[in-house]
Design an enzyme around this catalytic site. Structure first.
Site, PDB file in Angstrom:
ATOM      1  N   VAL A 226       4.712   1.872   0.750  1.00 23.49           N
ATOM      2  CA  VAL A 226       3.282   1.651   0.334  1.00 23.49           C
ATOM      3  C   VAL A 226       3.307   2.410  -1.038  1.00 23.49           C
ATOM      4  CG1 VAL A 226       2.535   0.491   2.487  1.00 23.49           C
ATOM      5  CG2 VAL A 226       2.400   3.138   2.121  1.00 23.49           C
ATOM      6  N   ASP A 252       4.919  -3.261   0.302  1.00 26.01           N
ATOM      7  CA  ASP A 252       3.823  -3.903  -0.297  1.00 26.01           C
ATOM      8  C   ASP A 252       3.721  -3.664  -2.018  1.00 26.01           C
ATOM      9  OD1 ASP A 252       0.959  -4.542   0.003  1.00 26.01           O
ATOM     10  OD2 ASP A 252       0.547  -2.603  -0.642  1.00 26.01           O
ATOM     11  N   GLU A 257       5.871  -6.907 -10.481  1.00 30.38           N
ATOM     12  CA  GLU A 257       4.581  -7.605  -9.798  1.00 30.38           C
ATOM     13  C   GLU A 257       3.871  -8.370 -10.375  1.00 30.38           C
ATOM     14  OE1 GLU A 257       2.183  -4.417  -7.813  1.00 30.38           O
ATOM     15  OE2 GLU A 257       4.232  -3.464  -6.673  1.00 30.38           O
ATOM     16  N   HIS A 276       0.953  -6.217  -2.494  1.00 30.45           N
ATOM     17  CA  HIS A 276       0.295  -4.960  -3.204  1.00 30.45           C
ATOM     18  C   HIS A 276      -1.238  -4.722  -2.496  1.00 30.45           C
ATOM     19  CE1 HIS A 276       0.581  -1.512  -6.254  1.00 30.45           C
ATOM     20  NE2 HIS A 276      -0.063  -1.279  -5.166  1.00 30.45           N
ATOM     21  N   VAL A 277      -1.455  -4.975  -1.567  1.00 30.76           N
ATOM     22  CA  VAL A 277      -2.911  -5.022  -0.722  1.00 30.76           C
ATOM     23  C   VAL A 277      -3.262  -3.418  -0.608  1.00 30.76           C
ATOM     24  CG1 VAL A 277      -2.412  -7.167   0.506  1.00 30.76           C
ATOM     25  CG2 VAL A 277      -2.096  -4.954   1.461  1.00 30.76           C
TER      26      VAL A 277
END
Length: 277
Positions: A226, A252, A257, A276-277
């Site tokens: 993360v 994540d 991206e 990528h929350v």
């Protein structure tokens, strides 16, 4: 004295306005922009920015007259890469710890409780009375012992996990049973049942989890990243999953991206992906 003005420079800039009502009520003028081009076209550019670091770096390099930039991210690497040294830069600290801790612990619980397998059996109407695992007594290694890592360590300890950490020097940090320096990373990797990565993106962290690192990991380790996608050699990760060296992983963040549709990560066994929350 004139009140300062603030530019909110993010892809979703309008969404920030309700959170800034108190600031606006004091007479501060708040302007929004959703692209670098839009910000650079402003007739009276505000000197204070609440901004994504990548967008802010673009306008800085174009000569934007900023005096202070408050990042909306925990990391500020794009801003450090600019040639400007006349701007105050502040990051976000002490905010992301709870959300990231819940993300990590949620994935570890799902892994131990075999939730995805159970959903598959349920969809097939199969009674599947297999045992589940437990977090208690196992070791979680956290790469990064800053504010996010420390919060995660506190939460993990409540589940009975033994928590170790990795930082540059190996200096002791409260909440960690032991901390390792980056030169001792192989020793740490060999001892952890779960590995959580919360490191920022820096030249020192790029590619830290490469093929040799995956070979050093304790067989059956479960990885959660993360932090930043640049940390992980994704080809090496795929090999570790395919060989069974890694029991599973949750990502994540990624090197590119959004993750391209043709990436083999989408179809890797025992890999959970979030955007990528």
């Amino acid at each position: 004295m004139n009140q300062p003005s603030v530019l909110v420079l993010t892809l979703d800039a309008e969404d920030y306005l309700p959170w800034l009502d108190g600031l606006a009520a004091t007479g501060v003028s708040i302007v929004t922009a959703t692209s670098a081009e839009e910000a650079l076209a402003l007739a009276s550019p505000p000197p204070i920015l609440l901004a994504r670091p990548d967008l802010a770096a673009t306008v800085l390099d174009a000569g934007y007259p900023a005096r202070w930039i408050q990042s909306t991210w925990a990391g500020v690497l794009p801003l450090l890469a600019t040639g400007r040294r006349d701007v105050v830069v502040t990051g976000v600290k002490g905010v992301f710890g709870p959300q990231i801790a819940e993300y990590v612990i949620g994935h570890l619980l799902a892994f131990e409780l075999r939730l995805l397998e159970r959903l598959g059996r349920q969809a097939a109407r199969q009674w599947w009375p297999e045992a589940t695992g437990t977090l208690e007594g196992k070791t979680l290694g956290i790469m990064g012992t800053g504010s996010i890592g420390r919060h995660l360590a506190r939460v993990a300890a409540a589940f009975g996990l033994v928590v170790t950490g990795l930082n540059r020097s190996g200096r002791p940090v409260a909440g960690f049973e032991r901390t390792f320096g980056t030169q001792q990373m192989a020793e740490m990797l060999a001892t952890v049942d779960y590995l959580a990565c919360v490191l920022p993106e820096t030249p020192e962290t790029a590619g830290l989890l490469d093929r040799p690192a995956f070979r050093e990991m304790k067989p059956g380790c479960y990885l959660v990243n993360v932090g930043r996608g640049s940390l992980v050699d994704e080809d090496a990760l795929l090999e570790a999953l395919a060989s069974g060296r890694l029991a599973g992983a949750a990502l994540d963040v990624f090197r590119e991206e959004p993750l391209p549709a043709d990436s083999p990560l989408w179809h890797a066994d025992n890999l959970l992906i979030s955007a990528h929350v």
